[in-house]
Design an enzyme around this catalytic site. Sequence first.
Site, PDB file in Angstrom:
ATOM      1  N   ASN A  85      35.969  36.514  34.940  1.00  0.00           N
ATOM      2  CA  ASN A  85      36.564  37.136  33.756  1.00  0.00           C
ATOM      3  C   ASN A  85      36.868  36.024  32.759  1.00  0.00           C
ATOM      4  O   ASN A  85      37.832  35.287  32.927  1.00  0.00           O
ATOM      5  CB  ASN A  85      37.848  37.874  34.186  1.00  0.00           C
ATOM      6  CG  ASN A  85      38.594  38.467  33.007  1.00  0.00           C
ATOM      7  OD1 ASN A  85      38.118  38.449  31.872  1.00  0.00           O
ATOM      8  ND2 ASN A  85      39.783  38.994  33.273  1.00  0.00           N
TER       9      ASN A  85
ATOM     10  N   LYS B  50      37.838  36.271  29.793  1.00  0.00           N
ATOM     11  CA  LYS B  50      38.925  36.638  28.869  1.00  0.00           C
ATOM     12  C   LYS B  50      38.545  36.280  27.421  1.00  0.00           C
ATOM     13  O   LYS B  50      37.354  36.287  27.089  1.00  0.00           O
ATOM     14  CB  LYS B  50      40.243  35.992  29.315  1.00  0.00           C
ATOM     15  CG  LYS B  50      40.562  36.360  30.779  1.00  0.00           C
ATOM     16  CD  LYS B  50      41.973  36.043  31.205  1.00  0.00           C
ATOM     17  CE  LYS B  50      42.148  36.444  32.666  1.00  0.00           C
ATOM     18  NZ  LYS B  50      43.517  36.208  33.160  1.00  0.00           N
TER      19      LYS B  50
ATOM     20  N   HIS C 228      43.104  45.969  33.602  1.00  0.00           N
ATOM     21  CA  HIS C 228      43.614  44.615  33.834  1.00  0.00           C
ATOM     22  C   HIS C 228      45.084  44.562  33.423  1.00  0.00           C
ATOM     23  O   HIS C 228      45.490  45.206  32.445  1.00  0.00           O
ATOM     24  CB  HIS C 228      42.788  43.600  33.035  1.00  0.00           C
ATOM     25  CG  HIS C 228      43.076  42.192  33.435  1.00  0.00           C
ATOM     26  ND1 HIS C 228      44.192  41.526  32.994  1.00  0.00           N
ATOM     27  CD2 HIS C 228      42.422  41.338  34.259  1.00  0.00           C
ATOM     28  CE1 HIS C 228      44.205  40.315  33.533  1.00  0.00           C
ATOM     29  NE2 HIS C 228      43.141  40.175  34.297  1.00  0.00           N
TER      30      HIS C 228
ATOM     31  N   GLU D 248      46.711  42.443  31.857  1.00  0.00           N
ATOM     32  CA  GLU D 248      46.936  42.022  30.464  1.00  0.00           C
ATOM     33  C   GLU D 248      46.777  43.213  29.520  1.00  0.00           C
ATOM     34  O   GLU D 248      47.500  43.338  28.530  1.00  0.00           O
ATOM     35  CB  GLU D 248      45.975  40.869  30.109  1.00  0.00           C
ATOM     36  CG  GLU D 248      46.411  39.581  30.802  1.00  0.00           C
ATOM     37  CD  GLU D 248      45.305  38.595  31.105  1.00  0.00           C
ATOM     38  OE1 GLU D 248      44.198  38.695  30.546  1.00  0.00           O
ATOM     39  OE2 GLU D 248      45.549  37.699  31.945  1.00  0.00           O
TER      40      GLU D 248
ATOM     41  N   GLU E 152      45.210  42.461  41.890  1.00  0.00           N
ATOM     42  CA  GLU E 152      45.627  41.257  41.164  1.00  0.00           C
ATOM     43  C   GLU E 152      47.145  41.266  40.988  1.00  0.00           C
ATOM     44  O   GLU E 152      47.652  41.888  40.044  1.00  0.00           O
ATOM     45  CB  GLU E 152      44.966  41.214  39.786  1.00  0.00           C
ATOM     46  CG  GLU E 152      43.451  41.156  39.838  1.00  0.00           C
ATOM     47  CD  GLU E 152      42.879  40.492  38.597  1.00  0.00           C
ATOM     48  OE1 GLU E 152      42.135  39.519  38.761  1.00  0.00           O
ATOM     49  OE2 GLU E 152      43.197  40.918  37.479  1.00  0.00           O
TER      50      GLU E 152
ATOM     51  N   GLY F 102      46.862  33.463  36.383  1.00  0.00           N
ATOM     52  CA  GLY F 102      46.994  32.361  35.443  1.00  0.00           C
ATOM     53  C   GLY F 102      48.205  31.479  35.696  1.00  0.00           C
ATOM     54  O   GLY F 102      48.556  30.648  34.867  1.00  0.00           O
TER      55      GLY F 102
ATOM     56  N   SER G 119      44.580  33.420  40.301  1.00  0.00           N
ATOM     57  CA  SER G 119      44.508  31.980  40.609  1.00  0.00           C
ATOM     58  C   SER G 119      43.591  31.662  41.789  1.00  0.00           C
ATOM     59  O   SER G 119      43.893  30.781  42.598  1.00  0.00           O
ATOM     60  CB  SER G 119      45.911  31.403  40.836  1.00  0.00           C
ATOM     61  OG  SER G 119      46.694  31.544  39.667  1.00  0.00           O
TER      62      SER G 119
HETATM   63  P1  PGA Z   1      43.192  33.740  36.982  1.00  0.00           P
HETATM   64  O1  PGA Z   1      42.903  35.205  36.335  1.00  0.00           O
HETATM   65  O2  PGA Z   1      42.105  33.497  38.003  1.00  0.00           O
HETATM   66  O3  PGA Z   1      43.140  32.809  35.831  1.00  0.00           O
HETATM   67  O4  PGA Z   1      44.539  33.831  37.620  1.00  0.00           O
HETATM   68  C1  PGA Z   1      42.485  36.273  37.124  1.00  0.00           C
HETATM   69  C2  PGA Z   1      42.336  37.501  36.284  1.00  0.00           C
HETATM   70  O5  PGA Z   1      43.156  37.715  35.373  1.00  0.00           O
HETATM   71  O6  PGA Z   1      41.410  38.319  36.505  1.00  0.00           O
END
Ligand code: PGA
Length: 253
Positions: free
Chosen positions: A6, A8, A93, A95, A162, A168, A206
């Site tokens: 992803n 982003k 997601h 976010e 997740e 992140g 992460s």
């Molecule tokens: P990250 O993001 O690996 O940077 O923690 C995962 C995601 O948001 O899908």
Amino acid sequence: MLVAGNWKMNLSHADAVGLAADVVAAVAADADDVGVAVCPPAIWLDAVAERLRDSEVRLGAQNVHPAASGAFTGEVAASMLDDLGVEYVIVGHSERRQLFGETSAFVAEKVRAAQAARLAPILCVGETLEERESGDAEAIVLAQLADSLAEVESADLVVAYEPVWAIGTGRTASPEQAQAMHAAIRGALAARFEEGEDIEILYGGSVKPDNAAELFAQPDLDGALVGGASLDAASFAAIVAAARASMDADDAC
Ligand code: PGA
């Protein structure tokens, strides 16, 4: 198994095309059972699709609008993604849920629209730190899952667990925490769909080359949704390699 990156809201046009080419080169191998996908920003999907042509790497989008067409300024319909050769689309997601106020009911509409356009939704669910500390994480995640699958009839989807506190942050769920939630999700999916136990359940939050192997060793982890580490072709390829190694280990059993 599936390892999806992803990207982003990152990368210039040149960087996205370059990363796509690097990923194709870095993960190239005999066709095996580990699917690999990258999900660039929508505006670079077409250019990245061009780079992925004739490779094993699949294309995913980060978002979709549920409507087929119409007055939805700034949005993209599932049929448009399908036109570009997109095969996966991330929906729900955290976010999108947290920053853009998307509800599980709206996410369910997206799941249905994606499936109607023959895209496989990667449906994300996960609890916040507060919710985990309350001890109710499992019930919360399963309710989110059920609500995000409202009126969904097809099991053609992927689920990504997740935990919001691991995205992140450099903080990963322990393999045991991830496995426990994946097993609960697997049970709920088996009860919800006829072929529900076969739905792939990815872990996200992460995931890095140095923690991927222990996560993939868990029986109910079928891959990963990778954010930060997917922006570096070598790191992403190392995670794909860990997924391949875990499949080889399973075959040897
Ligand atoms: P990250 O993001 O690996 O940077 O923690 C995962 C995601 O948001 O899908």
